[in-house]
Design a protein around this motif. Structure first.
Motif, short mmCIF file in Angstrom:
data_model
loop_
_atom_site.label_atom_id
_atom_site.label_comp_id
_atom_site.label_asym_id
_atom_site.label_seq_id
_atom_site.Cartn_x
_atom_site.Cartn_y
_atom_site.Cartn_z
N UNK A 71 0.91 -1.20 -0.11
CA UNK A 71 -0.06 -0.13 -0.02
C UNK A 71 0.88 1.16 -0.13
N UNK A 72 1.80 1.28 0.67
CA UNK A 72 2.84 2.41 0.74
C UNK A 72 3.54 2.56 -0.66
N UNK A 73 3.79 1.65 -1.21
CA UNK A 73 4.39 1.52 -2.69
C UNK A 73 3.33 2.22 -3.82
N UNK A 74 2.19 1.83 -3.41
CA UNK A 74 1.16 2.14 -4.20
C UNK A 74 0.96 3.71 -3.93
N UNK A 75 1.14 4.23 -2.75
CA UNK A 75 1.05 5.72 -2.66
C UNK A 75 2.07 6.18 -3.44
N UNK A 76 3.52 5.76 -3.34
CA UNK A 76 4.44 6.36 -3.86
C UNK A 76 4.34 6.58 -5.35
N UNK A 77 3.74 5.29 -5.68
CA UNK A 77 3.73 5.17 -7.31
C UNK A 77 2.58 6.19 -8.02
N UNK A 78 1.86 6.62 -6.93
CA UNK A 78 0.70 7.59 -7.64
C UNK A 78 1.26 8.75 -8.04
N UNK A 121 -4.53 -14.63 7.14
CA UNK A 121 -4.83 -13.40 7.56
C UNK A 121 -3.90 -12.53 7.29
N UNK A 122 -2.67 -12.62 6.97
CA UNK A 122 -1.70 -11.72 6.55
C UNK A 122 -2.28 -11.70 4.95
N UNK A 123 -2.71 -12.33 4.29
CA UNK A 123 -3.30 -12.22 2.90
C UNK A 123 -4.44 -11.24 2.84
N UNK A 124 -5.58 -11.47 3.73
CA UNK A 124 -6.51 -10.86 3.81
C UNK A 124 -6.32 -9.59 4.00
N UNK A 125 -5.69 -9.22 5.09
CA UNK A 125 -5.25 -7.68 5.44
C UNK A 125 -4.62 -6.93 4.45
N UNK A 126 -3.46 -7.64 3.90
CA UNK A 126 -2.52 -6.90 2.80
C UNK A 126 -3.27 -6.60 1.80
N UNK A 127 -4.39 -7.54 1.21
CA UNK A 127 -5.50 -7.22 0.04
C UNK A 127 -6.29 -6.12 0.51
N UNK A 128 -6.80 -6.22 1.61
CA UNK A 128 -7.69 -5.06 1.98
C UNK A 128 -6.85 -3.49 1.74
N UNK A 129 -5.81 -3.45 2.51
CA UNK A 129 -5.13 -2.26 2.50
C UNK A 129 -4.63 -1.87 1.17
N UNK A 130 -3.86 -2.59 0.33
CA UNK A 130 -3.62 -2.49 -1.03
C UNK A 130 -4.56 -1.99 -1.92
#
Length: 262
Positions: A71-78, A121-130
Motif C-alpha cells: 500500500x505504501x508503494x502504491x501511494x509512492x507510485x501515484x 490473515x496476512x493475505x486478507x489484510x494485505x489485500x484490503x489495505x492495498x
C-alpha cells in the motif's frame, strides 16, 4: 441524510461500476468482519493469533511488513502515475503514503513482537489495505473535471489526518514501552488515553481515515472509513473482553474505544 446535503460536500459519483462496487464491497465486508470480531471470530494477528493452529505462519514482524509495504508503494507510485492532478489529489496521495510509511516505520523501529501471524490473515489484510489504497487513488483521479463540492473539507481533513496519525503513533509508542528487553508477556496499557479506553490507537486511526475522507470528498473513502469504523469497534470490543479475561485487576471503567461511551 438528504441527497442535497450529500451533494454539498461530495463529488458526484463517477460513472464507474468498479468504484461503485468497491464502495459497497468495502463497507459490507469490513462491517461484517467487525461483527465477527465482536463474536469472537478473529483475524489471526496480535493477541488473537492462535499459536496452536497448524496453518502456515510467518513472524509477526514479517507479516506486518507484508501488510503495509504494498500500500505504501502504491501511494509512492501515484505521484509518478498522476503527476499533475491538482492540490486535492496531491494531499490525498501524500496522506495515504505517509500513513503506510508510518506503519512500516513502526514495524521496523517501534513495535515489539512476541508471536506469529497466520498466513491467510496476512493475505486478507494485505489485500484490503492495498486494494483500498489503489481504489482511493483511482477514485480521486476520476474526480478530475468535476466541479468542486460547495463545502470544501480538504483543509479540515488535513488537520484531522495529522491529529489521527500523531495520536496513533503516540499510543503505539506507549504500547511498545510496556515490554522490557526480552519480555513477551502482555500488560495492561497505561498513559495517554489508555486510562479511558483500551484501544485509543484505533480511535486515532479512525480519525486519520476521516481526515483522508475529508481530503478526498469522494464516495469510496467515506464508505471505506465507515466500514473501518465498524470493524475497529468490533475488534476493540473483543480486545477489551480479552483483557478482562486475562487480568483480574483490569479497570472496569476503561471502555473499548470511545471514552465514557463504548
Amino acid at each position: 441524510m438528504s441527497l442535497t446535503l450529500l451533494q454539498s460536500f461530495l463529488f458526484p459519483p463517477p460513472p464507474s461500476f468498479f468504484i461503485t462496487a468497491m464502495s459497497v464491497i468495502s463497507f459490507a465486508s469490513l462491517t461484517y468482519s467487525g461483527f465477527l470480531e465482536a463474536r469472537g471470530k478473529h483475524l489471526q494477528y496480535s493477541k488473537f493469533s492462535d499459536s496452536k493452529s497448524r496453518e502456515i505462519k510467518v513472524s509477526s514482524k514479517t507479516g506486518m511488513l507484508i501488510l503495509y509495504t504494498p500500500a505504501f508503494l502504491a501511494g509512492v507510485a501515484s505521484f509518478a502515475l498522476f503527476p499533475s492532478e491538482g492540490l486535492r489529489f496531491l494531499l490525498l496521495s501524500s496522506a495515504l503514503t505517509i500513513h503506510f510509511f508510518k506503519r512500516d516505520f513502526e514495524v521496523l523501529f517501534i513495535h515489539k513482537y512476541s508471536g506469529t501471524m497466520v498466513l491467510h490473515s496476512v493475505v486478507a489484510i494485505f489485500l484490503c489495505y492495498f486494494i483500498s489504497t489503489v481504489t482511493m487513488i483511482y477514485a480521486q483521479h476520476l474526480t478530475q473535471g468535476f466541479p468542486e463540492p460547495p463545502i470544501d473539507l480538504k483543509y479540515l481533513g488535513v488537520a484531522l489526518f495529522l491529529v489521527g496519525i500523531i495520536g496513533n503513533f503516540y499510543h503505539h509508542y506507549l504500547l511498545s514501552k510496556l515490554r522490557g528487553k526480552g519480555e513477551k508477556e502482555y500488560k495492561i496499557p497505561k498513559g495517554g488515553l489508555f486510562n479511558l479506553v483500551i484501544c485509543p490507537h484505533y480511535l486515532f486511526e479512525i480519525l486519520g481515515f476521516v481526515g483522508v475522507s475529508f481530503i478526498s470528498q469522494a464516495l469510496y473513502p467515506f464508505a471505506f472509513t465507515l466500514g473501518t469504523t465498524f470493524y475497529l469497534l468490533g475488534r476493540s470490543y473483543a480486545t477489551r473482553n480479552w483483557y478482562i479475561s486475562k487480568f483480574q485487576d483490569f479497570p472496569k471503567d476503561v471502555k473499548a474505544m470511545i471514552p465514557f461511551v463504548f
